[in-house]
Design a protein around this motif. Structure first.
Motif, mmCIF file in Angstrom:
data_model
loop_
_atom_site.group_PDB
_atom_site.id
_atom_site.type_symbol
_atom_site.label_atom_id
_atom_site.label_comp_id
_atom_site.label_asym_id
_atom_site.label_seq_id
_atom_site.Cartn_x
_atom_site.Cartn_y
_atom_site.Cartn_z
ATOM 1 N N GLY A 45 45.411 6.198 13.495
ATOM 2 C CA GLY A 45 45.320 7.101 14.640
ATOM 3 C C GLY A 45 44.062 6.800 15.431
ATOM 4 O O GLY A 45 43.501 5.706 15.341
ATOM 5 N N GLY A 46 43.626 7.761 16.217
ATOM 6 C CA GLY A 46 42.433 7.563 17.040
ATOM 7 C C GLY A 46 42.740 6.721 18.268
ATOM 8 O O GLY A 46 43.897 6.427 18.569
ATOM 9 N N SER A 47 41.709 6.318 18.971
ATOM 10 C CA SER A 47 41.883 5.613 20.255
ATOM 11 C C SER A 47 41.874 4.091 20.126
ATOM 12 O O SER A 47 42.478 3.390 20.946
ATOM 13 C CB SER A 47 40.763 6.032 21.214
ATOM 14 N N THR A 48 41.208 3.552 19.092
ATOM 15 C CA THR A 48 41.066 2.085 19.005
ATOM 16 C C THR A 48 42.400 1.341 19.037
ATOM 17 O O THR A 48 42.532 0.358 19.764
ATOM 18 C CB THR A 48 40.260 1.699 17.744
ATOM 19 N N PRO A 49 43.414 1.791 18.283
ATOM 20 C CA PRO A 49 44.636 0.974 18.218
ATOM 21 C C PRO A 49 45.551 1.100 19.449
ATOM 22 O O PRO A 49 46.552 0.380 19.539
ATOM 23 C CB PRO A 49 45.351 1.477 16.971
ATOM 24 N N ASP A 75 47.436 9.108 8.729
ATOM 25 C CA ASP A 75 47.043 10.519 8.815
ATOM 26 C C ASP A 75 47.581 11.116 10.115
ATOM 27 O O ASP A 75 48.077 10.408 10.994
ATOM 28 C CB ASP A 75 45.530 10.682 8.745
ATOM 29 N N ARG A 77 47.055 14.725 12.852
ATOM 30 C CA ARG A 77 46.445 16.019 13.174
ATOM 31 C C ARG A 77 47.570 17.046 13.178
ATOM 32 O O ARG A 77 48.704 16.775 13.576
ATOM 33 C CB ARG A 77 45.802 15.944 14.556
ATOM 34 N N ASN A 87 48.734 11.651 16.527
ATOM 35 C CA ASN A 87 48.761 10.208 16.280
ATOM 36 C C ASN A 87 50.171 9.644 16.448
ATOM 37 O O ASN A 87 50.363 8.499 16.870
ATOM 38 C CB ASN A 87 48.224 9.885 14.888
ATOM 39 N N GLY A 151 41.219 2.996 10.931
ATOM 40 C CA GLY A 151 40.009 2.915 11.741
ATOM 41 C C GLY A 151 38.887 3.544 10.934
ATOM 42 O O GLY A 151 39.094 4.014 9.813
ATOM 43 N N ILE A 152 37.707 3.569 11.515
ATOM 44 C CA ILE A 152 36.600 4.284 10.873
ATOM 45 C C ILE A 152 35.910 5.152 11.924
ATOM 46 O O ILE A 152 35.861 4.810 13.114
ATOM 47 C CB ILE A 152 35.545 3.342 10.231
ATOM 48 N N GLY A 153 35.391 6.278 11.477
ATOM 49 C CA GLY A 153 34.585 7.101 12.372
ATOM 50 C C GLY A 153 33.111 6.779 12.199
ATOM 51 O O GLY A 153 32.724 6.090 11.255
ATOM 52 N N HIS A 157 34.199 8.070 7.920
ATOM 53 C CA HIS A 157 35.544 8.513 7.498
ATOM 54 C C HIS A 157 36.567 7.437 7.831
ATOM 55 O O HIS A 157 36.342 6.580 8.693
ATOM 56 C CB HIS A 157 35.915 9.862 8.130
ATOM 57 N N THR A 158 37.696 7.535 7.157
ATOM 58 C CA THR A 158 38.855 6.723 7.505
ATOM 59 C C THR A 158 40.102 7.564 7.270
ATOM 60 O O THR A 158 40.064 8.497 6.456
ATOM 61 C CB THR A 158 38.900 5.413 6.693
ATOM 62 N N SER A 160 42.079 10.597 7.545
ATOM 63 C CA SER A 160 41.388 11.897 7.690
ATOM 64 C C SER A 160 40.664 12.235 6.400
ATOM 65 O O SER A 160 40.705 13.374 5.899
ATOM 66 C CB SER A 160 42.378 13.002 8.077
ATOM 67 N N ARG A 190 44.133 18.546 9.254
ATOM 68 C CA ARG A 190 44.673 17.178 9.229
ATOM 69 C C ARG A 190 45.495 16.981 7.955
ATOM 70 O O ARG A 190 45.226 17.623 6.950
ATOM 71 C CB ARG A 190 43.540 16.144 9.204
ATOM 72 N N LYS A 213 29.956 2.004 16.458
ATOM 73 C CA LYS A 213 30.390 1.863 15.049
ATOM 74 C C LYS A 213 29.521 0.854 14.282
ATOM 75 O O LYS A 213 29.720 0.674 13.076
ATOM 76 C CB LYS A 213 31.844 1.383 15.017
HETATM 77 C C1 6PG Z 1 42.328 9.960 13.370
HETATM 78 C C2 6PG Z 1 42.213 8.589 12.786
HETATM 79 C C3 6PG Z 1 40.778 8.298 12.449
HETATM 80 C C4 6PG Z 1 40.361 7.196 13.393
HETATM 81 C C5 6PG Z 1 38.857 7.066 13.442
HETATM 82 C C6 6PG Z 1 38.463 6.115 14.575
HETATM 83 O O1 6PG Z 1 43.372 10.594 13.189
HETATM 84 O O2 6PG Z 1 41.392 10.335 14.083
HETATM 85 O O3 6PG Z 1 43.062 8.306 11.808
HETATM 86 O O4 6PG Z 1 40.534 7.913 11.123
HETATM 87 O O5 6PG Z 1 40.946 5.959 12.981
HETATM 88 O O6 6PG Z 1 38.316 8.358 13.712
HETATM 89 O O7 6PG Z 1 38.900 6.696 15.769
HETATM 90 P P1 6PG Z 1 38.658 5.912 17.168
HETATM 91 O O8 6PG Z 1 39.537 4.711 17.116
HETATM 92 O O9 6PG Z 1 39.096 6.906 18.226
HETATM 93 O O10 6PG Z 1 37.188 5.568 17.222
#
Ligand code: 6PG
Length: 255
Positions: A45-49, A75, A77, A87, A151-153, A157-158, A160, A190, A213
């Motif tokens: 999830g998140g914005s990177t992918p 994961d 939300r 996601n 991804g990683i925060g 975190h990875t 959730s 989550r 990061k």
């Molecule tokens: C989520 C993701 C989370 C994400 C990281 C990086 O649901 O938010 O699974 O683990 O991969 O927070 O998020 P960005 O790609 O937005 O930096």
């Protein structure tokens, strides 16, 4: 793109990162479909992918057979499936709207259920897909997903699984939920795969982009003594699988 000892591929920028992730996905999916007849992937999830997913949709003709690919999530939300923070909705807009894939191949986490039921429902879905009996312990698992994308925060975190969160310490269940009441946003409940199930994947690929990061990536890949307890992302080590880091030069700047 440069490759280092620990399966770390560094790209010059985030666009090249997305292209590398897209090529990697296509090659692996086609190879596994030819070998096994199906390919199971848990999306990040998140914005990177997002750019990677939309690029994959544009290169959809390079995939041998979309009907043999099964999509899951690492994961989710706890928002409706058409919510901007979902996601699933991210992947739907960027990828699924561009391809023709059977609805049964998309294994969404049912966030319209209460979080705890969404988590247990997802684990039932996973056990059924991988044909694993209800009472089989996770330690007995040989392999599950062909690919887990993560991804990683900035906090390490990875999925959730957040630092100092019980979900990150789960040893038995495949899927758990957490209230996630503190940053990083969005601070909503989550549902997440747990580390024991993530580590049964045949391959885990992290996608990491951006200078913000760089510090945490250094701690994850080459931790120094300041971090007593390994960060959740640093606990991802597939037992019998491969771990690949796809990162851009900005995120790699402290390695
Ligand atoms: C989520 C993701 C989370 C994400 C990281 C990086 O649901 O938010 O699974 O683990 O991969 O927070 O998020 P960005 O790609 O937005 O930096």
């Amino acid at each position: 793109m440069t490759k280092t000892a620990q399966n770390i591929l560094v790209t010059t920028n985030k666009e090249k990162l997305a292209q590398a992730a897209c090529n990697h996905f296509i090659n692996l999916a086609n190879q596994i479909i030819q070998q096994k007849g199906r390919f199971s992937v848990a999306l990040a999830g998140g914005s990177t992918p997002a750019f990677f997913y939309s690029l994959l949709g544009k290169k959809s003709h390079d995939i041998r057979d979309w009907g043999s690919i099964h999509f899951f999530w690492g994961d989710e939300r706890c928002v409706p499936p058409n919510h901007k923070d979902s996601n699933y909705f991210l992947a739907k807009r960027a990828l699924f709207n561009q391809i023709s894939i059977p609805a049964n191949n998309i294994h969404r986490i049912l966030t319209e259920l209460p979080p705890e039921q969404a988590a247990s429902n997802y684990e039932v879905q996973l056990r059924s897909f991988f044909n694993i009996p209800k009472n089989a312990p996770v330690e007995a698992l040989q392999s599950t997903f062909d690919l887990v994308l993560l991804g990683i925060g900035k906090d390490g975190h990875t999925a959730s699984l957040f630092p100092e969160d019980a979900a990150s310490e789960e040893k038995k269940r495949w899927v758990v939920w957490s209230p996630h009441l503190k940053p990083p946003p969005p601070m909503i409940s989550r549902v997440s795969l747990t580390l024991p199930i993530i580590n049964t994947a045949s391959q885990v690929t992290f996608l990491v982009s951006g200078e913000e990061k760089a510090d945490i990536l250094k701690q994850i890949i080459s931790p120094d003594s300041t971090f007593q307890d390994p960060l959740p992302a640093a606990k991802v080590h597939p037992h019998q699988g491969d771990l690949l880091w796809l990162i851009d030069s900005a995120a790699a700047s402290k390695l």
